[in-house]
Design an enzyme around this catalytic site. Structure first.
Site, mmCIF file in Angstrom:
data_model
loop_
_atom_site.group_PDB
_atom_site.id
_atom_site.type_symbol
_atom_site.label_atom_id
_atom_site.label_comp_id
_atom_site.label_asym_id
_atom_site.label_seq_id
_atom_site.Cartn_x
_atom_site.Cartn_y
_atom_site.Cartn_z
ATOM 1 C CG ASP A 1 20.648 42.008 46.972
ATOM 2 O OD1 ASP A 1 20.480 40.845 46.565
ATOM 3 O OD2 ASP A 1 20.758 42.993 46.213
ATOM 4 C CG HIS A 2 24.209 39.382 45.924
ATOM 5 N ND1 HIS A 2 24.598 38.318 45.166
ATOM 6 C CD2 HIS A 2 23.563 40.213 45.094
ATOM 7 C CE1 HIS A 2 24.207 38.511 43.911
ATOM 8 N NE2 HIS A 2 23.567 39.651 43.845
ATOM 9 C CD GLU B 1 16.165 37.176 43.834
ATOM 10 O OE1 GLU B 1 15.018 37.670 43.834
ATOM 11 O OE2 GLU B 1 17.154 37.723 43.326
ATOM 12 C CE LYS C 1 26.677 45.814 40.237
ATOM 13 N NZ LYS C 1 25.463 45.264 40.837
HETATM 14 ZN ZN LIG Z 1 23.048 40.124 41.881
#
Ligand SMILES: [Zn+2]
Length: 480
Positions: A158-159, A264, A306
């Site tokens: 991710d990221h 993505e 968050k």
């Molecule tokens: Zn994000």
């Protein structure tokens, strides 16, 4: 007596607790997830047991949860290995920073068509928890096996921001890459006055300007209509390097991948909300470069902080989200919603607008559910962790942007133990605990007591996750 019964009898005779749904057979090799006290192991019998490292017991081998044994499990039982989610409409990322949550996540999606991404971590999360991608995937493998879940799951790097990070994630077995090109996006330029934008635009190489002008000006574009020249210049100045970087990274993935990888593109961690025109140009540039992405995460309107509810106007979000959905449909990918934990007020809109063809990521909420178990079962540990989280909040805020204040948290010394779980419902204390996972998990006193408590109360944890993430899922599916 069948071979399976003989195997189970040996395990019981050795005083092991067997996770009954885990018992699996492949080519005459029986394998099970077991527990001795609070410690977990695999037990294997039959020809294939030599794949596992461990010690011989009477009639089986007992094997620690090592990386080598996770790899053996994936070889013997392919349902325990990450795979691409291409072709599945509703996909959902369940980040598990502790390596303990997957069994609860499995229970939350049971009975739905959701394809889960159980292993999902960013480099930031790996650094804060002192884990590797291999640790994250192994933890998912063991818990998928423990639950006997055979529906398949993905692993999301991710990221990721660089080719090195991509290579690291793919070589560790990730089946999905989320590319974050925010470092190549000129975020400050997005806020400049037009004349400064124009000056920067004129300084760009001629072939860049010609390409964008020829592609986007003087014509009716799908979904967004005509694009004004001013607006195009701003988009080019802010995004063209990010677009080049993304294309470069996606081509790199294609060269080094060994299996299907879901792609993505995330532009959610930017200072400004992604406009439809920006989204269109980025999607179109990917298509022109011949890159097929599976999902895209724009920065949607409102605040996705968050661990707390969506902040903003739900109707504005719906209008904005509908346009982004049309753009995504035009290019043939799906929208991805990041920081999706606890955004209950927008979930039914997300499901309705996308007709359930969407990717949603959650992560920190599973850590908070773990702390709920601590608050309920280990009040003294919770109190100490709570005070520590408040004290060290400035450190945690270097990594996460939050708007609630520690000064708004009711004094824990004045509250009785029964109130402690309520701290995880109040936004200021919830966010404080949410971002404190890194500082807490770096502390020896916390790690030891915490992981022991979680081992003791794992069923409560799974039940809490099933309840809490189940609530997310029911709303997401309500109008899908
Ligand atoms: Zn994000």
């Amino acid at each position: 007596m069948t071979d399976r019964e003989r195997f189970l009898e040996k395990l019981n005779a050795a005083g092991l607790n067997v996770y009954v749904s885990s018992v699996s057979e492949s080519g005459g090799t029986f394998t099970a997830a077991v527990r001795k006290g609070l410690e977990k192991y695999l037990a294997a019998a039959g020809n294939g047991k030599d794949l596992f490292e461990g010690t011989e017991e009477d009639g089986f081998r007992i094997c620690p949860l090592t990386h080598g044994n996770a790899a053996a499990l994936r070889q013997l039982f392919p349902f325990t290995a990450p795979q691409s989610h291409r072709g599945h409409r509703f996909t959902m990322g369940f980040g598990d920073r502790l390596g303990l949550a997957t069994a609860g996540h499995i229970r939350a999606i049971r009975g739905t068509d959701i394809f889960p991404v159980f292993a999902q971590q960013s480099i930031r999360e790996l650094n804060l928890t002192h884990r590797t991608f291999a640790d994250v995937i192994d933890a998912a493998t063991f818990l998928v096996f423990q639950e006997g879940y055979r529906g398949g799951f993905g692993a999301d790097g991710d990221h990721l921001k660089t080719k090195e990070e991509i290579r690291y994630a793919l070589s560790s077995g990730c089946s999905m890459i989320t590319l974050d090109c925010s470092e190549h996006i000129d975020q400050q330029a997005a806020l400049l006055p037009q004349e400064k934008i124009d000056a920067r635009y004129r300084a760009l190489p001629e072939e860049i300007r010609t390409h964008y002008e020829k592609t986007y000006l003087g014509r009716e574009l799908p979904v967004i209509g005509r694009l004004a020249e001013d607006e195009l210049r701003r988009i080019v100045v802010v995004f063209y390097r990010g677009v080049l970087h993304a294309a470069d990274c996606f081509r790199y993935i294609d060269r080094i991948r060994e299996a299907d990888v879901d792609l993505e593109l995330s532009i959610d961690e930017t200072l400004t909300i992604t406009t439809p025109a920006e989204h269109f140009v980025i999607g179109n540039e990917m298509a022109l470069a011949g890159i097929r992405i599976d999902s895209c995460a724009p920065h949607f309107s409102g605040y996705f902080e968050k661990g707390i509810e969506y902040i903003g106007c739900v109707d504005d979000f719906a209008r904005d989200f509908e346009v982004h959905e049309k753009i995504a449909e035009h290019f043939g990918y799906k929208l991805s919603l990041h920081s999706g934990s606890d955004k209950f007020s927008v979930f039914s809109t997300v499901g309705r607008v996308t007709k359930g063809n969407v990717h949603v990521k959650t992560a920190g909420t599973s850590w908070l559910e773990a702390m709920r178990v601590v608050a309920e079962k280990e009040p003294a540990l919770y109190r100490r962790a709570h005070r520590f989280a408040i004290e060290h909040r400035p450190e945690a805020e270097k990594y996460y942007h939050v708007t609630t204040k520690a000064s708004e948290i009711p004094n824990i010394d004045l509250e009785s133990d029964v109130f402690l779980p309520e701290y995880l419902n109040l936004a200021p204390s919830r966010q404080t605990m949410h971002i404190a996972y890194g500082v807490l998990l770096s502390e020896d006193w916390f790690r030891k007591a915490f992981f022991r408590a979680m081992a003791e109360h794992e069923e409560e944890y799974y039940a809490g996750l099933e309840r809490h993430l189940g609530r997310h899922i029911r709303l997401l599916l309500a109008e899908a």
